[in-house]
Design an enzyme around this catalytic site. Structure first.
Site, PDB file in Angstrom:
ATOM      1  CE  LYS A   1      -4.426  -0.220   2.320  1.00  0.00           C
ATOM      2  NZ  LYS A   1      -5.080  -0.035   3.627  1.00  0.00           N
TER       3      LYS A   1
HETATM    4  C1  E4P Z   1      -8.496   0.146   3.968  1.00  0.00           C
HETATM    5  O1  E4P Z   1      -7.702  -0.145   3.090  1.00  0.00           O
HETATM    6  C2  E4P Z   1      -8.439   1.427   4.689  1.00  0.00           C
HETATM    7  O2  E4P Z   1      -7.171   1.639   5.202  1.00  0.00           O
HETATM    8  C3  E4P Z   1      -9.489   1.502   5.769  1.00  0.00           C
HETATM    9  O3  E4P Z   1     -10.711   0.989   5.275  1.00  0.00           O
HETATM   10  C4  E4P Z   1      -9.649   2.909   6.305  1.00  0.00           C
HETATM   11  O4  E4P Z   1     -10.732   2.948   7.183  1.00  0.00           O
HETATM   12  P1  E4P Z   1     -11.003   4.163   8.194  1.00  0.00           P
HETATM   13  O5  E4P Z   1     -11.490   5.327   7.422  1.00  0.00           O
HETATM   14  O6  E4P Z   1     -12.054   3.626   9.125  1.00  0.00           O
HETATM   15  O7  E4P Z   1      -9.699   4.438   8.904  1.00  0.00           O
END
Ligand code: E4P
Length: 229
Positions: free
Chosen positions: A85
């Site tokens: 990522k």
């Molecule tokens: C997934 O890849 C994201 O990092 C995650 O869904 C972010 O979620 P949040 O907005 O609850 O932190």
């Protein structure tokens, strides 16, 4: 067919939810790992990879193109299912990193994106996955359901292979709205996923059928009784 990823770094949750037969992958980030306390980061990633048998997104933490590339290359050696990522930094450095990793054959998930334009840039840079943060996008004044629709149409029309992951999910309604809008992949926190099989009318119906079955069995016992003389 929409895919479902587990938005968690809990091995217990991954093990349990994998048994539902619905988990196609896992996504993590720094906040998600924070909830796991002092676990060994690399070991946990590898353990998750060995359970889920699908892509496992692991987020880079460094800043600066060279540092990010170094970290990403290291993650990619941990397991064949690791997807790196990389955040959509405002100065374009994340795009440079994704573009280079793509040339090296390393799978990427461009993350922290709130707008259609960001998704388009990540796609053109070659990201394997592009992540729209549904609720954070909504909080920033965007219309994430429309972005999902527009992006899916854009990717199809132009023949792009990047898969859209919709994350930042807070309710079961977010899940259905994003799937209806055409999301390729939903990444869902355990708290929300656990609510999804439940419907009160289903519970009532199961109870109604159980009660009918009890009556049916009792009726058969009466019939089976020998006739007393
Ligand atoms: C997934 O890849 C994201 O990092 C995650 O869904 C972010 O979620 P949040 O907005 O609850 O932190």
């Amino acid at each position: 067919m929409v895919q479902i990823f587990l938005d968690t770094a809990s091995l217990k949750e991954v093990e349990e939810l994998s048994q539902w037969g619905i988990a196609d992958g896992v996504t993590t980030n720094q906040k998600i790992f924070l909830q796991e306390g002092g676990v060994d980061f690399r070991k946990r990633v590898v353990d998750i990879c060995n359970v889920v048998k699908g892509p496992v997104s692991v987020e880079t933490t460094k800043h600066g193109v060279q540092e990010l590339l170094q970290e990403a290359r290291e993650y990619a050696t941990w397991h064949k299912n690791v997807v790196v990522k990389v955040a959509m930094y405002g100065n374009g450095s994340g795009l440079r990193v994704v573009s280079q990793l793509t040339r090296e054959g390393i799978k990427t998930n461009m993350t922290c994106m709130m707008t259609f334009n960001q998704l388009v840039l990540a796609t053109k840079a070659g990201a394997t996955y592009v992540s729209l943060f549904y609720n954070r996008s909504k909080e920033a004044g965007e219309n994430p359901a429309q972005i999902v629709k527009d992006y899916v149409a854009f990717a199809k029309e132009n023949g792009y292979a990047s898969r859209l992951i919709v994350g930042s999910i807070r309710t079961v309604e977010d899940v259905s709205t994003a799937i209806a809008a055409g999301a390729h992949i939903m990444t869902i926190p355990t708290k929300i996923l656990l609510q999804m099989p439940f419907n009160q009318r289903s519970e009532d119906t199961i109870k109604e059928f159980d009660d009918a079955w009890e009556k049916f069995l009792a009726m058969r016992q009466v019939e089976a009784k020998p006739i007393s003389r």
